[in-house]
Design an enzyme around this catalytic site. Structure first.
Site, PDB file in Angstrom:
ATOM      1  CG  HIS A 100      -2.831 -23.263  -5.495  1.00  0.00           C
ATOM      2  ND1 HIS A 100      -2.739 -22.416  -6.560  1.00  0.00           N
ATOM      3  CD2 HIS A 100      -4.419 -23.067  -5.725  1.00  0.00           C
ATOM      4  CE1 HIS A 100      -3.564 -21.880  -7.085  1.00  0.00           C
ATOM      5  NE2 HIS A 100      -4.634 -22.360  -6.560  1.00  0.00           N
ATOM      6  CD  GLU A 103       7.998   1.499  -5.566  1.00  0.00           C
ATOM      7  OE1 GLU A 103       7.786   0.477  -5.043  1.00  0.00           O
ATOM      8  OE2 GLU A 103       8.414   2.407  -4.609  1.00  0.00           O
ATOM      9  CB  CYS A 119      14.123  -4.158  -6.233  1.00  0.00           C
ATOM     10  SG  CYS A 119      13.537  -2.968  -6.158  1.00  0.00           S
TER      11      CYS A 119
HETATM   12  C1  PEP Z   1       7.904  -2.974  -6.684  1.00  0.00           C
HETATM   13  O1  PEP Z   1       6.951  -2.061  -6.445  1.00  0.00           O
HETATM   14  O2  PEP Z   1       8.311  -3.428  -7.624  1.00  0.00           O
HETATM   15  C2  PEP Z   1       8.550  -3.296  -5.348  1.00  0.00           C
HETATM   16  C3  PEP Z   1       9.869  -4.078  -5.290  1.00  0.00           C
HETATM   17  O3  PEP Z   1       8.197  -2.950  -4.168  1.00  0.00           O
HETATM   18  P1  PEP Z   1       6.957  -3.819  -3.609  1.00  0.00           P
HETATM   19  O4  PEP Z   1       6.625  -4.927  -4.302  1.00  0.00           O
HETATM   20  O5  PEP Z   1       7.171  -4.028  -2.043  1.00  0.00           O
HETATM   21  O6  PEP Z   1       5.594  -2.598  -3.559  1.00  0.00           O
HETATM   22 MG    MG Z   2       6.592  -1.261  -4.868  1.00  0.00          MG
END
Ligand code: PEP
Ligand code: MG
Length: 545
Positions: A189, A431, A502
């Site tokens: 790692h 999400e 994202c």
């Molecule tokens: C996601 O859920 O894709 C996101 C960008 O939020 P997090 O990873 O912070 O939950």
């Molecule tokens: Mg998220």
């Protein structure tokens, strides 16, 4: 010349810093029967504390480096959650009448010895995981704090027997010009993290620590695995020059990334960075990021004893806005809950925290905490192009409630005669599958959407994103996910709203073409992925819908 295993490309020629393993002398005590329960209790408490530390390191690595590099910390947590391991330690305390520190050390050492004698390289590497955990537990039991890495304040080649993943995560890349370890292989790692941090590394060098001290100079070739002890001036100059050329090569990819990324058929894709702290902006800018597509603001709330005040939050948000100098900055309101707990917020344990009181759900209940954050974001809007984004929205009602609090925060500031920008874009994360399916109803109330694919995948497949056993379901390229994304884009575009992605898939070149073809307008990712992604986008010819 010493030949090790080439683990991370590049060259270095610097003085050495020998990182000594903390000298752990584990007391071996025979305890009275009455001490068995307290020692077992102590063991559990220490394991819980170590688990919290690992979870915090995991979060730091996830935000700084990326989700891909976190698997090691998940497997460490899984090891500590293994009831048979705890039973083995309990047995050592009860049956052998040994103190908790000794019992833990014995049990972990047994597992280390088992893995070390295996033929398979990958399995042998697992000994390092047990060793990392054994030492963490011992240090916690003995109250030892290892600060040796924090003392490095000059360019060095770090030499050590083995570098644990949590040590690697704490390295300051500005001083660590190379890494040399006595053991380990290309799949260890620390090797993976060294590559991600772009630090040249040679591992598996044997007992090199016998030959060197902090006065030694080393020349390291991370492409061939060669090491030269106290090299002549010619070699030092040559290696430093070669590293310079290598850095320039990487930089030219980064330079090209400063131009906007248009596909070859002319569509502009915004390529932004994900950050956790204001300091991360530098890397986004250096890598050519067009803005901040996701500021995970909860990072400001973790690893502290009390809630950050409105002013403290304002400082952080306005620092990002200023640094990004007019480029878009999307501040996601805090996503606490799930795996991220705050010691200063009384949160009842939940059966299914990822399906529970998390993110916007928690914020809508903890109104004062949420309003404080919203006021800080509003005040910061005067310093740049700030947008606000709500996480985990599942219904229109939640969105309307969040927006009502946004308006209330504005009223509170107006009463205080504090100012904020007139136009601030409001977005939500997609999400939760329910939100993906009602984008047509959500769109009138927002300016943009950003798809959090990490959570969208976990909730669509009902597969915990932290659980390796169901990792096979975690497939961003699955038609179920691509259809959802396609629908979000279509329904959002139909009402003139833009869509970003994202989650981790946004930074993975494997999915980039698909996402662009589906019509995604913005991709936001860990900063080191930006240059490559921009290069990929420029090569694309994908007329989108
Ligand atoms: C996601 O859920 O894709 C996101 C960008 O939020 P997090 O990873 O912070 O939950
Ligand atoms: Mg998220």
């Amino acid at each position: 010349m010493i030949k090790g295993i080439a683990a991370s490309p590049g060259y270095a020629a610097e003085r050495v810093f020998v990182l000594k393993e903390a000298e752990l002398v584990i007391p071996r005590e025979t305890i009275a029967a009455a001490q068995v329960d307290p020692e077992q209790q102590k063991l559990r408490e220490v394991i819980e504390q170590v688990k919290i530390e690992i979870a915090v390191t995991r979060e730091t690595v996830r935000q700084r480096i990326g989700e891909h590099e976190c698997a090691i910390f998940d497997s460490h947590l899984m090891i500590l959650d293994d009831p048979t391991l705890v039973q083995e330690m309990d047995k050592e305390i009860k049956d052998e009448n040994k103190n908790a520190a000794w019992a833990a050390h014995q049990v972990f050492s047994g597992h280390i010895a088992f893995f070390e004698q295996l033929d398979d390289e990958y399995l042998r590497e697992r000994a390092a995981d047990f060793k990392d955990l054994r030492d963490k537990i011992a240090m916690k039991m003995l109250g030892i704090v290892d600060s040796s890495l924090d003392q490095i304040e000059r360019p060095v080649i770090l030499v050590t027997h083995d570098l644990t993943p949590s040590q690697t995560a704490r390295l300051k890349p500005e001083w660590i010009k190379g890494i040399v370890t006595e053991i380990g292989g290309t799949t260890s790692h620390s090797a993976i993290l060294a590559r991600t941090l772009q630090i040249p590394a040679v591992v598996g060098c044997g007992s090199i620590l016998d030959e060197i001290t902090n006065d030694t100079t080393l020349a390291l070739d991370g492409n061939s695995g060669e090491l030269h002890v106290n090299p002549d001036a010619e070699r030092i100059n040559r290696y430093q020059r070669l590293q310079q050329e290598y850095v320039e090569e990487l930089a030219s990819l980064r330079d090209a990334a400063h131009a906007p990324a248009h596909t070859s058929d002319g569509k502009l894709i915004e390529v932004a960075g994900n950050i956790g702290t204001p300091e991360d902006c530098k890397a986004v800018l250096a890598n050519g990021g067009d803005g901040i597509g996701l500021f995970r603001s909860e990072f400001l709330f973790l690893e502290r004893e009390q809630m950050p005040s409105e002013d403290e939050q304002f400082e952080a948000y306005s620092a990002v806005a200023r640094e990004m100098a007019g480029r878009p900055v999307i501040i996601r309101t805090m996503d606490i809950g799930g795996d991220k707990q705050l010691p200063y917020l009384q949160m009842e344990p939940e059966e299914n925290p990822f399906l529970g009181f998390r993110a916007i759900r928690l914020c809508l209940a903890e109104k004062e905490m949420f309003l404080t954050q919203l006021r800080a974001i509003l005040r910061a809007s005067l310093f740049g192009n700030v947008k606000v984004m709500f996480p985990m929205i599942a219904t229109v009602e939640e969105l309307l409630e969040a927006k009502a609090l946004w308006e209330l925060a504005k009223e509170q500031l107006t009463t205080r005669q504090a100012s904020f920008a007139e136009q601030i874009e409001i977005g939500i994360m997609i999400e939760v599958p329910s939100a993906a399916l009602i984008v047509d109803q959500l769109a009138p109330h927002v300016d943009f959407f950003s798809i959090g694919s990490n959570d969208l995948i976990q909730y669509t497949f009902a597969a915990d994103r932290m659980n390796q056993k169901v990792g096979y379901l975690y497939n961003p390229g699955h038609p179920a996910i691509l259809r959802l994304i396609g629908k979000v884009v279509q329904d959002a575009h139909a009402q003139g709203k833009w869509v970003g992605v994202c989650g981790e898939m946004a930074g993975d070149p494997k999915y980039a073409k698909e996402l662009v073809a589906l019509g995604v307008d913005e991709l936001s990712m860990t900063s080191s992925s930006i240059p490559k992604m921009k290069q990929e986008i420029k090569k694309m010819n994908v007329p989108s819908n």
